[in-house]
Design a protein around this motif. Structure first.
Motif, PDB file in Angstrom:
ATOM      1  N   ALA A  18       0.830  -1.200   0.000  1.00  0.00           N
ATOM      2  CA  ALA A  18       0.000   0.000   0.000  1.00  0.00           C
ATOM      3  C   ALA A  18       0.865   1.250   0.000  1.00  0.00           C
ATOM      4  O   ALA A  18       0.554   2.241  -0.678  1.00  0.00           O
ATOM      5  CB  ALA A  18      -0.932  -0.002   1.205  1.00  0.00           C
ATOM      6  N   ASN A  21       2.329   1.668  -3.496  1.00  0.00           N
ATOM      7  CA  ASN A  21       1.316   2.177  -4.419  1.00  0.00           C
ATOM      8  C   ASN A  21       1.064   3.663  -4.203  1.00  0.00           C
ATOM      9  O   ASN A  21       0.940   4.434  -5.168  1.00  0.00           O
ATOM     10  CB  ASN A  21       0.002   1.401  -4.261  1.00  0.00           C
ATOM     11  CG  ASN A  21       0.041   0.052  -4.940  1.00  0.00           C
ATOM     12  OD1 ASN A  21       0.884  -0.208  -5.791  1.00  0.00           O
ATOM     13  ND2 ASN A  21      -0.875  -0.832  -4.553  1.00  0.00           N
ATOM     14  N   LEU A  52      -2.026   1.139 -12.817  1.00  0.00           N
ATOM     15  CA  LEU A  52      -2.703   0.498 -11.700  1.00  0.00           C
ATOM     16  C   LEU A  52      -4.202   0.512 -11.991  1.00  0.00           C
ATOM     17  O   LEU A  52      -4.688   1.298 -12.808  1.00  0.00           O
ATOM     18  CB  LEU A  52      -2.430   1.241 -10.395  1.00  0.00           C
ATOM     19  CG  LEU A  52      -1.003   1.166  -9.846  1.00  0.00           C
ATOM     20  CD1 LEU A  52      -0.838   2.127  -8.674  1.00  0.00           C
ATOM     21  CD2 LEU A  52      -0.645  -0.257  -9.435  1.00  0.00           C
ATOM     22  N   THR A  56      -7.882   0.790  -7.373  1.00  0.00           N
ATOM     23  CA  THR A  56      -6.787   1.123  -6.461  1.00  0.00           C
ATOM     24  C   THR A  56      -6.724   2.620  -6.231  1.00  0.00           C
ATOM     25  O   THR A  56      -6.560   3.088  -5.092  1.00  0.00           O
ATOM     26  CB  THR A  56      -5.442   0.621  -7.032  1.00  0.00           C
ATOM     27  OG1 THR A  56      -5.488  -0.794  -7.162  1.00  0.00           O
ATOM     28  CG2 THR A  56      -4.292   1.003  -6.121  1.00  0.00           C
ATOM     29  N   ARG A  60      -7.665   4.580  -2.718  1.00  0.00           N
ATOM     30  CA  ARG A  60      -6.619   5.370  -2.081  1.00  0.00           C
ATOM     31  C   ARG A  60      -7.053   6.814  -1.851  1.00  0.00           C
ATOM     32  O   ARG A  60      -6.825   7.390  -0.777  1.00  0.00           O
ATOM     33  CB  ARG A  60      -5.356   5.336  -2.947  1.00  0.00           C
ATOM     34  CG  ARG A  60      -4.275   6.348  -2.577  1.00  0.00           C
ATOM     35  CD  ARG A  60      -3.836   6.272  -1.153  1.00  0.00           C
ATOM     36  NE  ARG A  60      -3.202   5.015  -0.836  1.00  0.00           N
ATOM     37  CZ  ARG A  60      -2.718   4.721   0.362  1.00  0.00           C
ATOM     38  NH1 ARG A  60      -2.857   5.591   1.360  1.00  0.00           N
ATOM     39  NH2 ARG A  60      -2.150   3.570   0.594  1.00  0.00           N
TER      40      ARG A  60
END
Length: 208
Positions: A18, A21, A52, A56, A60
């Motif tokens: 995480a 990313n 991505l 995602t 986020r």
């Protein structure tokens, strides 16, 4: 625990993937802004450029404004470090009144330096982020408590005062940055806002 730990408490650690990313998305977002400007950055475009999944990116950041809020928070780390461990008057070592003035000036300078991203954090479906729950609000509340203990402030309801001062610092500034006036006003509009912040603090805590 030191009061500054309360103001800038460490968040719960994220999983390594995480974190990767997040850093990757922020890096790509900065590259896209540098190349095409804030207006061209979209959730779908960021996902495609970062290679991505859209899910995602949405998980986020939640919204497009959330991307810019994350960028602004990331850039704010240097200001936080100055408050935590930098030299006075922004950092520890000065009296609370002087630190409040220095913090307001530094915060205003920061927002003007990052004005394009700051403007993009505004979401018409969300309230302006200005209140006692923000990092600025917590820091202001702590400094008010120190000022009260030092005899610089004769007010009992420090929580309400912290809310008012935080709103005075960040609310109008965000609204100001959300208009085109910031680009057509005087040669140094942020200096006038910084001076008005100092005047406000000196009215609340008159120099002795």
């Amino acid at each position: 625990m030191d009061s500054t730990d309360l103001a800038f408490g460490r968040p719960r650690p994220e999983r390594a993937d995480a974190v990767r990313n997040r850093e990757h998305l922020l890096t790509v977002a900065r590259e896209m802004i540098a190349a095409d400007g804030v207006e061209k950055l979209t959730m779908d475009g960021l996902a495609e450029r970062a290679e991505l999944g859209k899910g995602t990116v949405f998980r986020r950041f939640g919204t497009r404004a959330g991307i810019f809020l994350a960028l602004l928070d990331d850039a704010e780390h240097a200001l936080q470090q100055g408050v935590l461990s930098g030299p006075p008057p922004l950092g520890p070592g000065a009296d609370p009144r002087t630190r409040l003035i220095a913090f307001g000036r530094a915060r205003i300078d920061f927002l003007f330096q990052h004005h394009a991203v700051a403007r993009a954090t505004l979401d018409r479906n969300q309230p302006v982020r200005a209140g006692a729950s923000t990092i600025a609000g917590i820091h202001i509340r702590i400094l008010l408590g120190q000022a009260q203990r030092d005899g610089l402030l004769d007010i009992t309801d420090l929580d309400s005062l912290a809310v008012q001062l935080t709103a005075a610092l960040e609310g109008p500034l965000f609204l100001y940055l959300a208009t085109d006036e910031a680009s057509v006003h005087g040669s140094s509009p942020h200096a006038a806002l910084a001076d008005s912040w100092q005047t406000l603090i000196e009215r609340v805590m008159p120099p002795q």
